[in-house]
Write a protein that holds these residues in place. Sequence first.
Motif, short mmCIF file in Angstrom:
data_model
loop_
_atom_site.label_atom_id
_atom_site.label_comp_id
_atom_site.label_asym_id
_atom_site.label_seq_id
_atom_site.Cartn_x
_atom_site.Cartn_y
_atom_site.Cartn_z
N ALA A 225 0.84 -1.20 0.00
CA ALA A 225 0.00 0.00 0.00
C ALA A 225 0.87 1.25 0.00
N GLU A 226 1.92 1.24 0.82
CA GLU A 226 2.84 2.38 0.86
C GLU A 226 3.49 2.59 -0.51
N GLU A 227 3.93 1.50 -1.13
CA GLU A 227 4.58 1.59 -2.43
C GLU A 227 3.62 2.14 -3.48
N TRP A 310 0.17 6.95 13.63
CA TRP A 310 -1.04 7.54 13.08
C TRP A 310 -0.74 8.72 12.15
N ARG A 311 0.28 9.47 12.45
CA ARG A 311 0.63 10.60 11.58
C ARG A 311 1.09 10.12 10.21
N SER A 312 1.84 9.03 10.20
CA SER A 312 2.31 8.49 8.92
C SER A 312 1.15 7.97 8.08
N VAL A 313 0.22 7.27 8.72
CA VAL A 313 -0.95 6.76 7.98
C VAL A 313 -1.77 7.92 7.44
N ARG A 314 -1.96 8.95 8.26
CA ARG A 314 -2.72 10.10 7.79
C ARG A 314 -2.00 10.79 6.63
N GLY A 315 -0.66 10.86 6.71
CA GLY A 315 0.11 11.46 5.64
C GLY A 315 -0.01 10.69 4.34
N LEU A 316 -0.05 9.37 4.43
CA LEU A 316 -0.22 8.54 3.23
C LEU A 316 -1.59 8.77 2.60
N GLU A 318 -3.35 11.48 2.77
CA GLU A 318 -3.31 12.80 2.14
C GLU A 318 -2.55 12.73 0.81
N ALA A 319 -1.41 12.03 0.81
CA ALA A 319 -0.61 11.91 -0.41
C ALA A 319 -1.37 11.19 -1.52
N ALA A 320 -2.23 10.25 -1.13
CA ALA A 320 -2.99 9.48 -2.12
C ALA A 320 -4.22 10.21 -2.63
#
Length: 374
Positions: A225-227, A310-316, A318-320
């Motif tokens: 998912a990150e990739e 949680w911040r990283s998940v939220r950032g992903l 937003e990026a998506a």
Amino acid sequence: MRDLTPEIERVLARTTCDCHASPPRAPRVLLTEGDAAEVVLELLRDHGLWKGVVLVYDEVTYSILASSVEKRLRSEGFEVLGHAVTGADERNVEAVESLMAGAGLGVAIGGGTVIDVCKLAAHRSRKPFVSVPTTLSHDGIASPVASIAFRGRKHRASVAATGPISVVADLSVLRSSPRRLKVAGAGDLLAKVTALKDWELGALHSGEVVCERAYAAELEAIRCAEEFVVGATDDVEVLLRGLILSGIAMSLVGSSRPASGSEHLISHQIDALGKSRGLHGEQVALATVLMARYHESLNGRWWRDPRLGWRSVRGLLEAAGAPTSFRDLNLEREDVVEAVVRAPEIRPERVTILHIGRPGREEVERLLDETGLM
């Protein structure tokens, strides 16, 4: 045509576990470019199946792909029994199950609703089925779990079903599906961040067995998912791989436990409200951010890897370009508070952070403020 199965099985073989003496066989995953009908036909021949085929689709996916599959199978002498799904409910499952009685297997061509109906009907009739996804919005493509509404209810319940013997993925069809659906699929995979930690709580508080191979498969699904999100291209293959790995993780333990935790319970309660305009993956992704923050508050065994915070998940998200607020889904603050407080009622036997912590309304309000989800 390319066979993705060896790659999937190599991922599963990286980790050992006490649950399985050897790595399990994955369903055969076949990739094609605009030739799904021929691949389905080849699969039927490989399995020696010449009885009737139940083709399951909806109004949209019939025109996208199912009509060409039906035409090709009929041209080779197969009896094709078709059913257009109108909803993921018991009535549709029973209709497909009735057709399955006189057929050799089912072929589900569509999204989550179509595949869930077919897999439960196949399970009840003890017949195999082939999964032909037309979108990548969910991890039910290869899972043994179906989400179905029973007894006229609006919201769905997750029930045991049968995983596919094969997945046929037409990459040209998947690439052309709306970006929003693919992002929702990535959101469903990011939800494993909290589902896995809830599973750990189950082991800690009720003696549940955590299958290390299933756990590792879900971690790889998160990485996919990150990739997908940070990649320069709209790589449907990496997203497909993650969704299939998550489905296999569920098959390994015979339940949705590795893939579904507190965040999915919240989403089910949101469904019950009947107000959300969000997709399943969008709902669980936002609930993951909320529950990741709650885990960080209460659970000393939270992730040490900051990319799973949680911040990283939220950032992903937003990026998506995914929704980053419950308001984006047409939900008010009180709707979300109600869904979180009542979420443990859906699966009272399943240990999650919501069952351990049982947050009150004020606590949920605080979490919403801290995460900026409203």
